[in-house]
Structure formats: C-alpha cells, structure tokens
Design an enzyme around this catalytic site. Structure first.
Site, PDB file in Angstrom:
ATOM      1  N   HIS A 147     -36.672   7.994   3.298  1.00  0.00           N
ATOM      2  CA  HIS A 147     -35.573   7.357   4.021  1.00  0.00           C
ATOM      3  C   HIS A 147     -35.700   5.838   3.979  1.00  0.00           C
ATOM      4  CE1 HIS A 147     -38.260   6.392   7.382  1.00  0.00           C
ATOM      5  NE2 HIS A 147     -38.606   7.666   7.478  1.00  0.00           N
ATOM      6  N   CYS A 155     -43.528  10.243   6.712  1.00  0.00           N
ATOM      7  CA  CYS A 155     -42.456  10.181   5.720  1.00  0.00           C
ATOM      8  C   CYS A 155     -42.756   9.082   4.694  1.00  0.00           C
ATOM      9  CB  CYS A 155     -41.120   9.904   6.397  1.00  0.00           C
ATOM     10  SG  CYS A 155     -40.572  11.209   7.513  1.00  0.00           S
TER      11      CYS A 155
END
Length: 247
Positions: A147, A155
């Site tokens: 992202h 992440c």
C-alpha cells in the site's frame, strides 16, 4: 491497545465490490490511473513494452525494493521499473503468526478483487496471506498488503507515487485479460553468495525452497508455476496462460 492500533494500519478500508473479475474503482484510483497512464505508456514503449501487457512483481526485503516485470510481445518478462519499499516492518524471515509484526515471504497471487482503491493508505492490494503453504505450516495473519502512505506494520509500504504506478500497471493488465498478478517475495536476491551468507539462519531451509523460483525466472524470463505438495513448495516450469499461483 497499541498493537491493535498498529495492526489497523495494514487493514483496507471497507469497500463493497460487485464482480470478482473486475478491478474495483474509486475517484481516487481513477485519478491516479489517469495521471500516471501517459508517462507509463511512454516509458514502457521506450523498452518495447506496452501498458496492459501481463505484469509480474518481485519483492525483496534486503534491499527493500519492488520490481515490476512486464511481458513483451513474445511473452518474455522484462524488468520495467524498481521502486524502493518505503517501509517494511520486522526482520528477515517469513511471517509466522498474527501480531508478530513480520512481513511475509513466499509466493502470492493477487486477483482483481484483492485491489482496494478505498484504502486508508491511499491505494493497496491484498497479498492473499496466508497462502496454501502458510496454512499448511499453521501460519496466521490477515490483511497483509502492499500500500501507499509509507507506514508499515507487517505490510510493504510504498510512496503514494510508487503505488499509483504499480496500481496502474496492474489495472491495465487486468483489463487486458490477465486474471491474476503473481507477487513473489524474497528476503534478498537468491544468489549463491547470499544463500551461503545466511546458511546459519533458522530460515535457511525455507529460503533454499524459494530459490528455484528466482533462478528459473532469471533463466527463462517466464513466471514459474508454483504448487504446494504436502508442506513444501514445488516450482514447476512456466506454461502459456498459467498464472503461476500456489495451489
């Protein structure tokens, strides 16, 4: 409470998608696509490639970077562009369980429905962790993403400009018929020297199991098919039309 708040950083915003084979869209993703498309088309053309051709993504943790490969007219994947991973949490080694702050390693596949244009972190896509291999080993976790916004807890965070370019490459490929984008995640380039340097690690055997996919891709310029046999990855030859996704 702190861990709960940090874990939320990787969660996508809630968003309802009508069709699993259609790339979801918002005003934000539409604007990003329109903004990045002209420059990407020009840069791809300079390398004999075209926007909408199949895409393959390869990530390494050290160095922390993501490279997009795009297929040419013959089906060979060529390196197009590499972006630094702005932030990745944890250390070398696979994600084992929910809350361990680790980013995953292994072979993942992203279908259109896993794209999130309404992400709390600009744009994102879900890696699909845990995959069949992870589940066979009892690994847990959810909403492991690539992202924007340059913040990560498990992440892979990119800059907003970087995720916009990656998103546009993927969206165009999906819209041109690619059913899934393979994302292969390695701790480091799978060279003999690097594997030798890390042979004392508790993860050495796992990393050795990832190496054939790296080597085969470098030798053939085709994304290898990967399946899970028992609790082991099996790297197979690439075939036309295959996604290469773990089964």
């Amino acid at each position: 409470m702190l861990l709960a708040a940090l874990a939320f950083l990787c969660l996508p915003a809630l968003f309802a998608f009508a069709h699993a084979d259609t790339v979801p869209a918002t005003k934000r993703s539409d604007a990003a696509y329109a903004k990045t498309k002209p420059a990407l088309e020009q840069a791809l053309a300079a390398k004999g490639l075209a926007l909408g051709n199949p895409v393959y993504l390869r990530l390494t943790k050290q160095p922390a970077e993501l490279t997009a490969y795009v297929a040419d007219a013959k089906g060979d994947f060529k390196a197009f562009r590499t972006w630094p991973v702005c932030s990745v949490s944890g250390s070398l080694g696979p994600k084992q369980k929910e809350g361990d702050m680790q980013a995953p390693e292994g072979f993942y596949v992203v279908k259109p429905a896993q794209m999130n244009p309404a992400s709390s972190f600009h744009l994102s896509f879900n890696l699909g962790y845990p995959n069949a291999f992870d589940r066979a080993h009892g690994r847990t976790g959810s909403f492991l993403m690539v992202h924007g916004s340059c913040v990560s807890v498990g992440c892979f965070a990119m800059t907003d400009a970087g995720i916009e370019e990656i998103w546009t490459l993927m969206q165009a490929a999906y819209e041109n018929g690619q059913s899934a984008v393979n994302v292969h995640i390695f701790p480091f380039p799978m060279t003999t020297a690097n594997l030798k340097a890390h042979e004392a690690s508790e993860h050495a055997a796992f990393w050795q199991s990832l190496a054939p996919a790296w080597i085969q891709f470098d030798q053939t310029a085709r994304v290898p098919r990967v399946k899970v046999s028992g609790k082991a990855y099996e790297v197979l030859g690439a075939h036309q039309g295959e996604t290469g996704a773990p089964r």
